[in-house]
Scaffold this active site. Structure first.
Site, short mmCIF file in Angstrom:
data_model
loop_
_atom_site.label_atom_id
_atom_site.label_comp_id
_atom_site.label_asym_id
_atom_site.label_seq_id
_atom_site.Cartn_x
_atom_site.Cartn_y
_atom_site.Cartn_z
N CYS A 1 0.82 -1.22 0.00
CA CYS A 1 0.00 0.00 0.00
C CYS A 1 0.85 1.27 0.00
CB CYS A 1 -0.93 0.00 1.20
SG CYS A 1 -2.03 -1.40 1.16
N ASN B 1 -10.08 -0.44 -0.99
CA ASN B 1 -8.63 -0.33 -0.89
C ASN B 1 -8.01 -0.91 -2.16
OD1 ASN B 1 -5.92 -0.58 -0.31
ND2 ASN B 1 -6.22 -1.53 1.71
N HIS C 1 -3.70 7.02 2.27
CA HIS C 1 -4.01 5.70 1.73
C HIS C 1 -5.42 5.31 2.18
CE1 HIS C 1 -3.94 1.60 0.59
NE2 HIS C 1 -3.81 1.12 1.81
O1 UT7 Z 1 -4.04 -1.52 3.26
C1 UT7 Z 1 -3.24 -2.50 3.80
C2 UT7 Z 1 -3.26 -2.42 5.27
N1 UT7 Z 1 -4.50 -2.95 5.76
C3 UT7 Z 1 -5.21 -2.27 6.65
O2 UT7 Z 1 -4.86 -1.17 6.99
C4 UT7 Z 1 -6.40 -2.98 7.25
C5 UT7 Z 1 -6.43 -2.76 8.73
N2 UT7 Z 1 -7.50 -3.47 9.38
C6 UT7 Z 1 -8.79 -3.12 9.25
O3 UT7 Z 1 -9.13 -2.23 8.51
C7 UT7 Z 1 -9.80 -3.81 10.14
O4 UT7 Z 1 -9.12 -4.58 11.10
C8 UT7 Z 1 -10.81 -4.71 9.37
C9 UT7 Z 1 -11.73 -3.86 8.51
C10 UT7 Z 1 -10.07 -5.71 8.51
C11 UT7 Z 1 -11.67 -5.47 10.36
O5 UT7 Z 1 -12.32 -4.55 11.22
P1 UT7 Z 1 -12.23 -4.72 12.80
O6 UT7 Z 1 -13.00 -3.62 13.37
O7 UT7 Z 1 -10.79 -4.81 13.18
O8 UT7 Z 1 -12.98 -6.07 13.02
P2 UT7 Z 1 -12.48 -7.34 13.82
O9 UT7 Z 1 -11.54 -8.14 13.02
O10 UT7 Z 1 -12.09 -6.93 15.21
O11 UT7 Z 1 -13.84 -8.16 13.95
C12 UT7 Z 1 -14.93 -7.72 14.78
C13 UT7 Z 1 -16.08 -8.68 14.60
C14 UT7 Z 1 -15.67 -10.14 14.71
O12 UT7 Z 1 -16.73 -10.84 15.33
P3 UT7 Z 1 -16.71 -11.21 16.88
O13 UT7 Z 1 -15.46 -12.05 17.07
O14 UT7 Z 1 -16.61 -9.88 17.60
O15 UT7 Z 1 -17.97 -11.93 17.09
C15 UT7 Z 1 -15.55 -10.59 13.28
O16 UT7 Z 1 -15.76 -11.96 13.12
O17 UT7 Z 1 -16.63 -8.53 13.28
C16 UT7 Z 1 -16.66 -9.80 12.62
N3 UT7 Z 1 -16.45 -9.59 11.20
C17 UT7 Z 1 -17.46 -9.28 10.36
N4 UT7 Z 1 -18.76 -9.13 10.55
C18 UT7 Z 1 -19.50 -8.81 9.48
C19 UT7 Z 1 -15.29 -9.59 10.52
N5 UT7 Z 1 -15.52 -9.32 9.22
C20 UT7 Z 1 -16.85 -9.12 9.11
C21 UT7 Z 1 -17.68 -8.79 8.03
N6 UT7 Z 1 -19.00 -8.64 8.26
N7 UT7 Z 1 -17.20 -8.61 6.78
#
Ligand code: UT7
Length: 330
Positions: free
Chosen positions: A117, A287, A257
């Site tokens: 990125c 992204n 980004h």
């Molecule tokens: O560009 C390259 C660099 N990459 C980045 O900068 C990405 C950085 N990371 C992120 O943007 C975020 O971590 C994500 C968007 C990937 C995920 O968001 P988050 O707020 O960190 O979610 P999480 O992984 O903590 O998940 C929270 C909950 C989980 O459920 P439980 O365990 O709380 O029951 C996940 O299973 O959300 C669930 N979850 C979803 N729910 C609905 C994860 N993905 C989804 C989804 N839809 N697509």
């Protein structure tokens, strides 16, 4: 005394595929919903490059063509072409070589840069150094990724984020202080474990097993990457401001980004910038990895004014991160 040469951006071009993948479409593919995606990432839809035999070069080619039209030059007048990408058409030759061939560019040397990125910032800084050296007059820097080629559309944690696109800028020498003025670039390979592709490289060449295990897709530990990204991008942008004695009022635009709207907001807040000064198009494209920064410049091009101080900032796989200060030249 020799006049200081800076590398000014003198034209922009961009390309996004027509096909859209909306949050409603993804709701039918994985267990997710529009409300979750928008509130956690800011993405509403992404563009997907479809068609047999189409790769990243097929998005760079129209972006570079457009840039040449805007500047009134022929592709063959380009001296060097750099493509930042993690989704090259193939492992080798470089996508940049293939783009030059498709555009009939015969007088340039060309190569790819892989910094995920942050790829566009790495390539912009490299291209600028070539121009500043006085040896090259027209250097094209493209950021492009066909992320759909490495996304597992059954993995809801990654398929909601990424999209396809390309953007390119032309760098030319300037002696009036416009263009790329400063860059702080960083990398830390110990972050690789949180965001990588497991197979397809020399450590684990493609095999039936690697395909069955879905190891040719993006592997991302979202929360870990988020934690590093949110501080890394904000800190480096702030460091760049301090090093150049810039206050928030001196900055016309932040070009961040587009990985996650929450990371963008944190960076703007650390820099003391109001949202009107922050370029955001994540809702339309998601992204697009190396393409996000030039795609932002393209979308906001009509609002840019000569002399604007612009800070570009990125964080991504590697880890790689950085920030670049530009004075807009036209
Ligand atoms: O560009 C390259 C660099 N990459 C980045 O900068 C990405 C950085 N990371 C992120 O943007 C975020 O971590 C994500 C968007 C990937 C995920 O968001 P988050 O707020 O960190 O979610 P999480 O992984 O903590 O998940 C929270 C909950 C989980 O459920 P439980 O365990 O709380 O029951 C996940 O299973 O959300 C669930 N979850 C979803 N729910 C609905 C994860 N993905 C989804 C989804 N839809 N697509």
């Amino acid at each position: 005394m020799r006049t200081k040469i800076t590398a000014a951006i003198t034209a922009i071009g961009a390309y996004v595929p027509e096909d859209k993948l909306t949050n409603a479409d993804l709701e039918k593919m994985v267990d997710t919903n529009d409300e979750w995606i928008v509130s956690r990432t800011g993405v509403k839809e992404r563009r997907i490059l479809k068609g047999e035999g189409k790769g990243t070069s097929d998005m760079v080619v129209p972006a570079v063509k457009l840039l040449c039209e805007k500047r009134g030059i022929q592709p063959n007048e380009i001296d060097c072409l750099i493509v930042a990408t993690v989704t090259p058409d193939m492992l080798f030759p470089s996508t940049a070589n293939l783009v030059c061939d498709k555009l009939g560019i015969k007088n340039a040397w060309s190569f790819d840069i892989l910094a995920a990125c942050s790829g566009f910032l790495y390539a912009l800084t490299t291209g600028a150094a070539l121009v500043e050296s006085g040896r090259y007059k027209r250097v094209v820097v493209a950021g492009a990724d066909k992320m759909s080629s490495i996304v597992d559309y059954s993995d809801r944690t990654t398929c909601i984020i990424f999209g396809d696109g390309a953007g390119a800028v032309l760098l030319e020498p300037n002696i009036d202080g416009y263009g790329v003025l400063d860059s702080i670039l960083k990398s830390d390979g110990s972050g690789g474990k949180h965001l990588h592709m497991k197979a397809g490289g020399s450590v684990k060449p493609a095999s039936i097993e690697s395909v069955t295990n879905k190891e040719h897709f993006i592997y991302q530990e979202g929360q870990a990457v988020f934690k590093f990204a949110v501080t890394g991008m904000a800190d480096v942008a702030y460091e760049l401001m301090q090093r150049n004695n810039l206050e928030a009022d001196d900055i016309a635009w932040l070009v961040p980004h587009q990985a996650n709207k929450r990371i963008i907001d944190a960076t703007a807040s650390r820099m003391g910038l109001p949202e009107e000064k922050v370029m955001v198009n994540i809702q339309h494209y998601g992204n697009t990895t190396a393409a996000t920064l030039p795609l932002c410049l393209w979308d906001y091009r009509k609002q840019l004014n000569k002399g604007d101080n612009i800070v570009l900032a990125a964080f991504g796989g590697g880890f790689t991160w950085g920030a670049t200060l530009l004075k807009w030249a036209y």
